[in-house]
Scaffold this motif. Structure first.
Motif, PDB file in Angstrom:
ATOM      1  N   ASP A  55       0.822  -1.210   0.000  1.00  0.00           N
ATOM      2  CA  ASP A  55       0.000   0.000   0.000  1.00  0.00           C
ATOM      3  C   ASP A  55       0.856   1.260   0.000  1.00  0.00           C
ATOM      4  OD1 ASP A  55      -2.334  -1.500  -0.015  1.00  0.00           O
ATOM      5  OD2 ASP A  55      -2.694  -1.278   2.138  1.00  0.00           O
ATOM      6  N   ARG A  89      -6.336   4.859 -10.537  1.00  0.00           N
ATOM      7  CA  ARG A  89      -5.915   4.276  -9.254  1.00  0.00           C
ATOM      8  C   ARG A  89      -6.815   3.099  -8.950  1.00  0.00           C
ATOM      9  NH1 ARG A  89      -2.347   6.564  -5.592  1.00  0.00           N
ATOM     10  NH2 ARG A  89      -1.394   8.417  -6.449  1.00  0.00           N
ATOM     11  N   ASN A  90      -6.236   2.086  -8.322  1.00  0.00           N
ATOM     12  CA  ASN A  90      -6.976   0.860  -8.078  1.00  0.00           C
ATOM     13  C   ASN A  90      -6.434   0.183  -6.824  1.00  0.00           C
ATOM     14  OD1 ASN A  90      -4.836  -1.271  -9.028  1.00  0.00           O
ATOM     15  ND2 ASN A  90      -4.850   0.343 -10.585  1.00  0.00           N
ATOM     16  N   GLU A  91      -7.126  -0.834  -6.375  1.00  0.00           N
ATOM     17  CA  GLU A  91      -6.720  -1.560  -5.171  1.00  0.00           C
ATOM     18  C   GLU A  91      -5.927  -2.814  -5.499  1.00  0.00           C
ATOM     19  OE1 GLU A  91      -9.889  -2.122  -2.395  1.00  0.00           O
ATOM     20  OE2 GLU A  91     -10.620  -0.082  -2.684  1.00  0.00           O
ATOM     21  N   LEU A  92      -5.558  -2.980  -6.759  1.00  0.00           N
ATOM     22  CA  LEU A  92      -4.849  -4.182  -7.193  1.00  0.00           C
ATOM     23  C   LEU A  92      -3.341  -3.974  -7.333  1.00  0.00           C
ATOM     24  CD1 LEU A  92      -7.417  -5.316  -9.894  1.00  0.00           C
ATOM     25  CD2 LEU A  92      -7.197  -6.140  -7.537  1.00  0.00           C
ATOM     26  N   GLY A  93      -2.869  -2.749  -7.120  1.00  0.00           N
ATOM     27  CA  GLY A  93      -1.445  -2.484  -7.246  1.00  0.00           C
ATOM     28  C   GLY A  93      -0.984  -2.315  -8.684  1.00  0.00           C
ATOM     29  N   TYR A 152       2.680   1.483  -3.461  1.00  0.00           N
ATOM     30  CA  TYR A 152       1.713   1.846  -4.500  1.00  0.00           C
ATOM     31  C   TYR A 152       1.325   3.317  -4.395  1.00  0.00           C
ATOM     32  CZ  TYR A 152      -2.401   2.104  -7.412  1.00  0.00           C
ATOM     33  OH  TYR A 152      -3.293   2.493  -8.375  1.00  0.00           O
TER      34      TYR A 152
END
Length: 147
Positions: free
Chosen positions: A20, A67-71, A23
């Motif tokens: 996190d 932007r995303n939560e998958l890196g 990223y």
């Protein structure tokens, strides 16, 4: 060069910071000049696009995935010639740290020497990212932004 002749190389670096944290820093275009020297010393938002005026390739436009939560930090670099180069990048959790993986693709008509030079440049960029992230952690601070 047909797709069967294309060569890809996955270049990676382990970073002793969480996925996190890495990223959040690496996905911010304003931070690119601090670690991605292949895009030059500055990047600015101009007319809704990220533009690097002083890259080694000349003026380039960089377009990022949302932007995303998958890196995922994939981005496309449009060269002065109008050609667009796709750059897949992932930040993957690895225990308490993370791994940053850049997929380098050989471009049509690229010599072996040019491909190796690009691989060396990307490896240098990834190592700078790691050094910035880890030195900021040891200092208890956020990595510095690009200039």
């Amino acid at each position: 060069m047909n797709s069967a002749d294309r060569e890809s190389r996955h270049l990676s670096v382990h970073v002793d910071r969480t996925a996190d944290e890495v990223y959040a820093y690496a996905a911010d275009p304003e931070n690119l000049p601090a670690w991605a020297l292949g895009l030059g010393g500055s990047i600015k938002r101009i007319d809704g696009q990220w533009v690097a005026e002083s890259s080694p390739m000349g003026r380039v436009v960089v377009t990022f995935v949302p932007r995303n939560e998958l890196g995922v930090i994939d981005h496309h670099v449009t060269l002065p010639s109008g050609e667009t180069v796709s750059n897949p990048v992932r930040v993957i959790g690895d225990g308490e740290g993370s791994e940053v993986v850049f997929t380098l693709r050989r471009q049509p008509q690229m010599s072996d020497a040019d491909f190796e030079r690009d691989a060396d440049m990307v490896t240098g960029d990834l190592n700078r990212l790691r050094e910035l992230m880890e030195s900021a952690e040891s200092a208890g601070a956020e990595p510095r932004r690009g200039s």
